[in-house]
Enzyme design. Structure first.
Site, PDB file in Angstrom:
ATOM      1  CB  ALA A 198      -0.931   0.009   1.205  1.00 38.97           C
ATOM      2  CG  ASP A 222      12.282  10.246   0.825  1.00 35.90           C
ATOM      3  OD1 ASP A 222      13.012  10.104   1.820  1.00 35.90           O
ATOM      4  OD2 ASP A 222      11.175   9.698   0.717  1.00 35.90           O
TER       5      ASP A 222
END
Length: 1004
Positions: free
Chosen positions: A647, A764
């Site tokens: 997810a 990131d």
């Protein structure tokens, strides 16, 4: 018929041993009158007589043959049955032949009747029980086989008959016998009353105790046997059956001697195997002598122990001789051809007494011949294989040119692993010749026009010398390779001119050294611009050219102003205005234009000759236009979702298949946008596709396309079988060589160099955002995710800082403090990724809070080297963590540094010490102090080896004193087989031992 029946009788029904008879009453043993009851008194008469041995005995006789209607009864005294169920009566008697008696009436008889009467006590009287057949039970009418006459009397010839009758079942405590005469002349010489039982016997390896026979002559009484000493039951429980005649019949089951014992004395004893013999299994077979090179140390051995220097493989049967390891192979012959080698040898003089001889090849690279040798890398190829060779020859290829190698040819067999000594081997030293370079792995398009294409490629992985030049071969895709044209270039960049507009060309390149050309690279396809594309490109570049000129003029003016200001304000610190810059700037050594093209919102263009420039999709007035421009729209019918594998922020992540028309079906990853989304969420979701669609590099995740015209909205990318790098490393802790780990880092750095060259800042970069495919190729992914993290996200990895969420542990200090993200801040993050890789996915800064991490970095503390981390790699990490971002290496420099390490593995041999000699202080959390733990379980948790808790406990390693004395053999014994885990535990034990010694010295 009788003899035939006897021959066919089943063997199982033949009696095993004669019955035992227990006498209840014997008239011949009486020394006085028997005193039996007679009725009437004129009937039976007790007299003294002689038996066949002329012994005096008491007998009864009757001879009232001249009187009719005789009914003479003789009753014994009370006889106790003593547990018997069937009673046997043996009668010895003589009968006078009626025909030999003169004038005898016809009522003369030559038979008599036998009766019995049961009673629980001696209750008989003169009149009770009644002298008649009922209540008496008739057993049988007894007839004589022989009778005597007057002649026999005259010659004193005794004709004695012996008859045995039985009756049952009897159940009361005792009984009486009665003999009825009804008109005969006879003498009852002896009466013996007895019962039968089966005797104690040892049969089929079991002991059967005495057993009473059954109540009927056909009865079979089951008796349970007990195995003799050192024997055990096999098959069904062992039983024998006792028949009515006291004979054992029908044996069932059996006991056999245990391993280490043999059957002797006709199967009645299980004796321990004498010294020097053994018996491995249960059975009736005897002990056998120990095989060659083995012995026993005691009686009752189940196997023989190998003598010193001899062994038995796990799969060897116990009756196989003990064998030893083979001697070294002989007569090694080597044949070198450039960078390949053929080795041949003859078998060892001594195979160790076994037939499972195989060979292992150990390859060591010794560089130029100086210093220690190291194991060869995975690039060296062995044919047919490196280990387990059955033939005495091997072909080795893909060696480095001009390199000295040592090859050890080990002879091993089935007991080599049992021996504490290393396998015997023969070694050979060779030096490879000069060789042509290996193939170029990848080629990039730098730029293109309507009639030219500029290409660039990386140096071959194995140059095998100095690259003199490259040869580029190209031809139109729709033509044959025979129509190809060759172009030479002294560098790894070339511009091919005079091409057709809008045409696809096939390109291949190869490198040349003094040893000649290497192989061509794989075919790569590039297309020239069409005329329409070229015109559009010129129009788009016109504002850029004007802007560049203006920017150049502004730059010159700024330089003059800066020189004047610096001269006037020398010695004063200048305020850094960079921290107020909230926009992402794309800077390079070339001019930058920030004016919007006609019809579009603000975009950032950075021009680097021959390089595509990243365009921020959020600079479009309509972000959907960026999706249409950079991402391919895919029809939903081509996509097949198979299962949910995770997810994401915007919805589910699935695996599935993509089948485009005219192309083969491929395995893909599919990100879906959850239902109920807002327009902003849809825009943010698709922005990642707009970003990915601009990238084309083997170490950057590849976008296959998007589905926006049906629901759900999807982003489709290539599928990476091994998932995220951090979890993949944790699952395979200690399973890779340093070279393999450096290869992963090199791939990540190459992908980041590509992104940095396009002026894209990731923001990131972390191991969790690196994906790994089945070939261990690492690819940068998760573009733009951190840019859109909302303030209410629950992920603890990201912490609020200056208008958004930041992954503190991976982020450079200037990005945390001032929100200043650049390629230099990505380099800092890359250093953290290096630490994650070398520690196999350990969490950076361990369990420190984010604020503690920030404080430590501000105080110039840096992460220490992970366990077994080479010093060169840790130094590169520290370079990435320079506080001044201008002092950090560029990604291109990082790639070059890692390439040098890969080409020179010796540089990775020096391990970084726990306290490095660098100027920056290191956080010390590599190995915890054992005194801070109460139990061994807590210590295993701290070093992340908790999976071995039960193994340590069951093996008795439950205190620190015992654990501190553990050896490599102990660690193997508790089930730690992974090399990385063994090293981690051993290092921790060594530190524990040192800490104990330090404590003891302080106490003294």
């Amino acid at each position: 018929m009788g003899p035939l029946w006897f021959c066919c009788l089943p063997l199982a029904l033949l009696p095993l041993l004669a019955a035992v008879e227990e006498t209840l009453m014997d008239s011949t043993t009486a020394t006085a009158e028997l005193g039996w009851m007679v009725h009437p008194p004129s009937g039976w008469e007790e007299v003294s007589g002689y038996d066949e041995n002329m012994n005096t005995i008491r007998t009864y006789q009757v001879c009232n043959v001249f009187e009719s209607s005789q009914n003479n009864w003789l009753r014994t005294k009370y006889i106790r049955r003593r547990g018997a169920h069937r009673i046997h009566v043996e009668m010895k008697f003589s009968v006078r032949d009626c025909s030999s008696i003169p004038n005898v009436p016809g009522s003369c008889k030559e038979t008599f009747n036998l009766y019995y009467y049961e009673s629980d006590f001696d209750s008989a009287t003169k009149t009770f029980p009644n002298w008649m057949e009922n209540p008496w039970m008739k057993v049988d009418t007894i007839a004589a086989d022989e009778s005597f006459s007057q002649v026999d009397l005259g010659g004193r010839v005794m004709k004695i008959n012996t008859e045995v009758r039985s009756f049952g079942p009897v159940s009361k405590n005792g009984f009486y016998l009665a003999f009825q005469d009804y008109g005969g002349c006879m003498s009852l010489i002896a009466v013996r009353v007895f019962y039968r039982k089966c005797p104690r016997v040892i049969q089929n390896g079991a002991v059967f105790q005495e057993t009473l026979s059954g109540a009927e002559s056909t009865s079979l009484v089951a008796a349970r046997g007990t195995c003799i000493s050192n024997a055990e039951e096999v098959d069904v429980p062992i039983k024998l059956y006792c028949n009515g005649d006291g004979e054992w019949l029908v044996p069932i089951g059996r006991c056999m001697c245990r391993p280490g014992y043999e059957s002797v004395e006709n199967g009645t004893v299980c004796r321990g195997c004498p010294s020097g013999t053994f018996k491995a299994s249960q059975g009736d077979e005897g002990c056998v002598h120990c095989p060659i090179n083995s012995r026993t140390t005691s009686e009752g051995a189940t196997n023989c122990v190998c003598r010193n220097g001899y062994y038995r493989a796990d799969a060897d049967p116990v009756d196989m001789p003990c064998t030893t390891i083979p001697s070294a192979p002989q007569a090694v012959i080597s044949s070198v051809n450039e960078t390949s080698l053929m080795l041949e040898w003859t078998p060892p003089r001594d195979s160790g007494g076994r037939e499972d001889l195989v060979y292992n090849i150990i390859c060591k690279s010794c560089g130029s011949g100086r210093g220690a040798c190291t194991r060869c890398g995975d690039n060296v190829q062995f044919a047919p294989r490196q280990l387990g060779l059955t033939e005495p020859r091997i072909y080795i290829s893909d060696l480095l040119a001009h390199t000295q190698y040592t090859f050890e040819i080990q002879a091993v067999n089935g007991v080599t692993d049992q021996s504490p000594f290393s396998p015997q081997f023969a070694s050979v030293n060779i030096t490879t010749n000069q060789a042509a370079p290996s193939a170029v792995s990848i080629m990039h398009q730098v730029s293109r026009t309507v009639d030219s294409i500029t290409l660039s490629w990386s140096q071959p992985d194995q140059p095998n010398g100095v690259i003199l030049d490259y040869e580029l071969q190209y031809y139109e895709k729709n033509l044959s390779e025979l129509n190809s044209t060759a172009v030479k270039s002294p560098t790894n960049t070339v511009t091919v001119q005079n091409l057709k507009a809008g045409t696809i060309y096939v390109f291949q390149v190869r490198a040349r050294t003094v040893a000649g050309y290497g192989r061509y690279s794989g075919k790569m396809y590039f297309q020239t611009m069409t005329e329409a594309e070229y015109q559009t490109s010129v129009q788009e570049k016109l504002p850029l050219i004007i802007g560049s000129s203006a920017a150049g003029l502004v730059f010159l003016i700024a330089v003059v102003v800066i020189i004047i200001v610096c001269n006037r304000r020398r010695g004063f610190e200048r305020a850094d205005s960079e921290y107020t810059d909230k926009l992402q700037h794309y800077t390079s050594g070339h001019s930058t234009y920030r004016g919007p093209p006609p019809g579009l919102g603000v975009r950032l263009f950075v021009m680097t000759p021959g390089m595509k420039i990243y365009i921020d999709p959020f600079t479009y007035e309509d972000p959907n236009e960026a999706v249409r421009e950079f991402a391919k729209e895919i029809d939903i019918s081509c996509v097949k979702i198979e299962q949910v594998i995770g997810a994401g922020e915007f919805g589910e992540v699935c695996s599935g298949h993509l089948k485009l028309p005219g192309k083969r079906e491929i395995f893909v990853a599919i990100k879906t946008l959850k239902s109920g989304y807002t327009e902003k969420q849809r825009r943010d979701f698709l922005s990642e596709a707009s970003i990915m669609g601009q990238f084309d590099h083997p170490n950057v995740i590849h976008l296959e396309g998007v589905v926006t015209k049906s629901s759900p909205v999807m982003i489709i990318t290539e599928f990476m079988e091994n998932g995220s790098l951090d979890s993949f490393l944790r699952q395979n802790d200690g399973q890779f060589t340093v070279i393999q780990l450096v290869g992963m880092l090199r791939g990540i750095a190459a992908g980041m160099k590509y992104l940095a060259d396009m002026n894209y800042v990731h923001r990131d970069l972390a191991a969790r955002n690196i994906l790994v495919n089945s070939n261990l190729v690492c690819k940068v992914s998760d573009f733009g995710l951190s840019r859109f993290l909302e303030d209410d996200t629950s992920d603890p990895t990201y912490t609020s800082a200056l208008g958004g969420k930041i992954p503190i542990r991976w982020t450079a200090p200037e990005a945390i403090q001032y929100r200043k993200f650049t390629s230099a801040s990505d380099v800092w993050s890359y250093g953290i990724v290096m630490w994650e890789v070398m520690s196999y996915g350990e969490r950076p800064y361990w369990d420190m809070t984010n604020q503690d991490v920030i404080n430590a970095i501000e105080q110039d503390y840096r992460l220490p080297p992970p366990m077994d981390c080479p010093n060169a790699l840790h130094q590169l990490m520290l370079d990435c963590w320079q506080k001044d971002r201008n002092h950090r290496p560029k990604f291109g420099q990082i790639v070059n540094t890692l390439d040098k390490m890969i080409r020179n593995p010796n540089s990775l041999k020096a391990m970084a010490p726990l306290s490095s000699g660098v100027n920056l202080p290191l956080l010390d959390r590599t190995i915890p102090d054992y005194t801070s733990f109460n139990t061994v379980d807590e210590w295993l948790d701290a070093i992340k080896m908790s999976q071995y808790k039960e193994s340590f406990a069951s093996a008795g390693f439950t205190t620190f004193d015992i654990v501190s004395q553990m050896t490599v053999e102990d660690i193997l014994r508790v089930g730690v087989t992974l090399a990385g885990h063994q090293k981690k535990i051993l290092n921790s034990i060594q530190v524990m031992r040192a800490q104990m010694n330090q404590i003891q010295s302080v106490e003294v």
